[in-house]
Design an enzyme around this catalytic site. Sequence first.
Site, PDB file in Angstrom:
ATOM      1  N   PHE A 167       0.813  -1.219  -0.220  1.00 56.32           N
ATOM      2  CA  PHE A 167       0.003  -0.283  -0.101  1.00 56.32           C
ATOM      3  C   PHE A 167       0.974   1.361  -0.495  1.00 56.32           C
ATOM      4  O   PHE A 167       0.550   2.670   0.573  1.00 56.32           O
ATOM      5  CB  PHE A 167      -1.236   0.085   1.172  1.00 56.32           C
ATOM      6  CG  PHE A 167      -1.277  -1.194   1.589  1.00 56.32           C
ATOM      7  CD1 PHE A 167      -2.651  -1.873   0.542  1.00 56.32           C
ATOM      8  CD2 PHE A 167      -1.113  -2.072   2.398  1.00 56.32           C
ATOM      9  CE1 PHE A 167      -3.181  -3.028   0.710  1.00 56.32           C
ATOM     10  CE2 PHE A 167      -1.939  -3.084   2.838  1.00 56.32           C
ATOM     11  CZ  PHE A 167      -3.038  -3.877   1.627  1.00 56.32           C
ATOM     12  N   ILE A 186       1.893  -6.779  -5.504  1.00 56.37           N
ATOM     13  CA  ILE A 186       1.747  -6.251  -4.371  1.00 56.37           C
ATOM     14  C   ILE A 186       0.182  -6.710  -3.887  1.00 56.37           C
ATOM     15  O   ILE A 186      -0.584  -6.918  -2.585  1.00 56.37           O
ATOM     16  CB  ILE A 186       1.353  -4.833  -4.299  1.00 56.37           C
ATOM     17  CG1 ILE A 186       0.294  -3.676  -4.898  1.00 56.37           C
ATOM     18  CG2 ILE A 186       3.320  -4.066  -4.755  1.00 56.37           C
ATOM     19  CD1 ILE A 186       0.993  -2.144  -4.538  1.00 56.37           C
ATOM     20  N   GLY A 187      -0.343  -7.747  -4.583  1.00 54.26           N
ATOM     21  CA  GLY A 187      -1.904  -8.427  -4.369  1.00 54.26           C
ATOM     22  C   GLY A 187      -2.618  -7.690  -5.552  1.00 54.26           C
ATOM     23  O   GLY A 187      -3.787  -8.417  -5.166  1.00 54.26           O
ATOM     24  N   GLY A 206      -6.858   2.070 -14.735  1.00 57.14           N
ATOM     25  CA  GLY A 206      -6.319   1.220 -13.189  1.00 57.14           C
ATOM     26  C   GLY A 206      -7.101   2.080 -12.043  1.00 57.14           C
ATOM     27  O   GLY A 206      -7.449   2.422 -12.215  1.00 57.14           O
ATOM     28  N   GLU A 250      -5.890   3.447  -6.564  1.00 55.14           N
ATOM     29  CA  GLU A 250      -6.202   4.137  -5.575  1.00 55.14           C
ATOM     30  C   GLU A 250      -7.733   4.921  -5.095  1.00 55.14           C
ATOM     31  O   GLU A 250      -8.083   4.995  -3.741  1.00 55.14           O
ATOM     32  CB  GLU A 250      -5.256   4.956  -5.090  1.00 55.14           C
ATOM     33  CG  GLU A 250      -4.120   5.021  -6.305  1.00 55.14           C
ATOM     34  CD  GLU A 250      -2.660   5.078  -5.663  1.00 55.14           C
ATOM     35  OE1 GLU A 250      -1.708   4.499  -6.158  1.00 55.14           O
ATOM     36  OE2 GLU A 250      -2.167   4.864  -4.206  1.00 55.14           O
TER      37      GLU A 250
HETATM   38 MO1  MOS Z   1       0.185   3.124  -3.897  1.00 52.84          MO
HETATM   39  S1  MOS Z   1       0.180   4.509  -2.534  1.00 52.84           S
HETATM   40  O1  MOS Z   1       1.284   4.301  -5.441  1.00 52.84           O
HETATM   41  O2  MOS Z   1       1.772   1.661  -3.827  1.00 52.84           O
END
Ligand code: MOS
Length: 735
Positions: free
Chosen positions: A238, A463-464, A698, A701
Site C-alpha cells: 500500500f 503487490i496483491g 487503473g 487507489e
Molecule cells: Mo500506492 S500508495 O502508490 O503503493
Amino acid sequence: MNAYVGTATSRVDGRAKVTGAAKYAGEFAADGLAHGFVVAATIPRGRIARLDTSETLKVKGVLDVLTHAHRPPLADKDEAWKDEVAPEEGSPFRPLYDDSIKFNGQPIALVVAEDWETAKFAATLVRVDYQEEQSFATDLEAERSKGAEVKQLHKPRGDAARALAGASVRHEADYFVPTEHHNPMELFATTTVWDGNGRLTVYDKTQGVQNVHKFLCSVFGKKPDDIRVLSPYVGGAFGSGLRPQYQVVLATLAALALERSVRVGLTRQQMYGLGHRPATIERVGLGAKPDGTLDAVTHEATAVTSRYEDFSRNDTGWAEQLYKSPNSRFSHKLVRLDVSTPCDMRAPGAASGVCALECAMDELAVALKLDPIELRLKSYSDRDQSEDLPYTSKQLRECYARGAEAFGWSRRNPAPRSMRDGKELVGWGMATGVWEALQMPVAARIVLTANGHAEVSCAASDIGTGTYTIVAQVAADALGLPIENISVRLADSTLPQAPVEGGSWMAASSAHAVLGAAEDIRQDLARLASTMPASPLGGVDAADVILVDGTISKNGDKGRAVSIADAMRYGKLERLEKQKLNQFAEDKSHARNTHSAVFAEVKVDEQLGVIRVTRVVSAVAAGRILNTKTGRSQIMGGVVWGIGMALHEETVMDHRFGRIMNPNIAEYHIPVNADIHDIDVIFVEERDDRINRLGVKGLGEIGIVGVPAAIANAVYHATGKRIRRFPITLDKLLD
Ligand code: MOS
C-alpha cells in the site's frame, strides 16, 4: 479476441497463494541461513553515547552485532541513497550510518544469530546510553505555526480571499487527519542469499525490485551483476514498499559482513518505524453564490514531515480539478517533526485532502439547504480547471446517478436525526472521489514455444492487486491462447524494465507492454504463415492477420488459418521471443483521471455512540475494467480501508516521549470482519479511445478516496453532530 480481458477471470496465482506454495520474502531458505533482529532507539532525538554489545556477544549462537561503529562500508553521499521515489529535498535515512538518532524506533543495531529466537533474546541485552536532545517535537498541532510553504503545482485563480469573505454563503473549517500506519498482513522482511564471491540474491518485500536493485548497488558500491532482487509475492504494502526499507539494507549489510546468507524480519511493532501517512490539518474554505454555485475555494494543508526530508503530496489541488470556481487558492505547508519521513499510503494526498474537501462540501450543502449531489452538479466541470484541459473521459455525472439509484438516495430525508431504525439513528451521506490515471514506461518479454505455450515476463511486482492475472489475460487474448497456456514471471530485477508498482499506473502500463510484445509475435507469425507452401494466408497482409484459438487467421475469415505449431515447425522455430518497451506517447492535450461517487449508510446507537457502516455503494469510472473480479476486490479493499480511516485508524503518540503508544494491531484499530457489512461496487464503464489502446485507467487507489467523507457526512446526517477530527470514535459523538 476478448476471451479474458474485461471478464471476471480468477487470479492465476490464487491457488499458489491459498495453498501456501507462494513464497514471500521472509520464507526463502538458504544453506547456513543466519537471522538478524533489530535493536531500535527509544528516544526521538539525540546521539548514541555508548552502545555496549558485550553481554549480547556472550550468548551462544550469536554471530555478530552490527552497529554504526562496527559494520562494512556504506555509501556516504546523500545521492547514493536516493531511490526512484525518494523526496527531491533532503537526506535519506541510512540505517547504522552514524550515532545520530532521528526518530523513536530507529534501528541502531542488528543482532545476528544462528536462529531468530536467539537473535531476538540477545537483542534485549544490548545496552545503550543516549546523549538526549532536550528539545524535540512530535505534535503537529502544537507546531502548526511553524509550517513552511512548499511549491504548489496548482495555480491560484481570481482573488479567493476576497471572494470567500464576500460570499453569500460561506463555510470554512479545519479537518484533522491523524498519522496512520500501513498494516499489510505480510511483515517486512528480506532474505539475502550469499551466492559466494560477494554475489547476492535478495528476496525483499518491495513494490519495486529494480528500484531496490539500483539502490543496493549504489549503497554498497556493487556492480549490477553482483546483486539480483526478487519479490515474487507481496502480502500487501500500500505504499510502504515503494521506497527500499531499512531491513533490506541490514540483511545485505549482514550478509556482506558475515559472508553468509542472512534474513532480517521486522516485528509488527518495528514496522511503525517505517513510513506513515502524515498527520495533516486540512483547512478548507468554500464560498457560494445564492444559487449554490461555488465562487471561492481555498484549501491549505499543513502536514508533517521529518527533520531530514521534505515529503509532500498533492492534498489540495483536487478541488481545482473537480469543481468550477472563479476564485481559488491552494497552499501546502510542511512542519518538521522528530519522526521518520512519511511515505505514500494508498491515494497519498487525495485520501486526506479529498476527505476534507468533501466533508466541507457537505457542510456547505447543509448551509445552502441543497441536496449534496445537486451542490456538486452545480459546479461540475467537464474540464480540468487547473490546466484548462478536457478529460480523456469523465463519467462522474453518471457515477452520481448510478450510485444514487443503487443506494436509494431519493428516499433520503435531508433533515439530520430524521431517520431511525429501532434504537439506532440512521444516516446517509455521500462524497466524490478522484485520482490520477498515470502510465509509466514498462517493458515485457514474451517467449512463445512451438507447443502453444507462452511465458510472459516483466520486472513489475504484483503487490496483491492482480498484476499476474491481468498480464495473463492480455497475453492470452493477444496471442489467441487459453489462459492456462500462459505463465507469468514477475518481480525479478533481471527481467524487462518496470518502475515501482504504485500510483495505480501498473495495470495500464504493463498491459500495453504485453500487448506490444504480442503484436511483434503476431507479425512474425503472420509473415511466416503466409510464406508456407500453399498457405491459406498467401497474399494476406500481416496487418490483416489475427491470432485466435491457437491459429494464425485472416481477420474475419476463420477458414483461412494456419496453426501456430505448423507455422513454427515450418520456420524451424522452437521458440519465438519478443521484448517490447512501451513508452506511451506524451499527450498534454488532455487530463487523465478516475472518479467515483461514494454513498454510505451508518447506524448509530443513540445512547452509546457506536457507529456501524451498514451499506456502502461505490460507483467508479475508471475507463475499461480489465478484470471485473480483481477490480472489484481493489475497490472493496479501498472501501474497507476508508471505513478504517473514518472510524478506526489513528497512530497515537505520547508527545512527552515522542513515542508511538499503539504500534500493534490490537491497539491501532483497523476494521475487522464484524465492522464490514454491505459493499456494492458499480463500474461505470468509460469508453476511452484516447488514453491508451485498451482504454484502461487503473484502480489501485480510487477505491479509498471519498469513502471517509461519505461516512463522516452520514454520521452528521444521523446525529446532527459534525466531527471534523478523524477517526470518528464514539467518545467524540458523546462529548
Ligand atoms: Mo500506492 S500508495 O502508490 O503503493
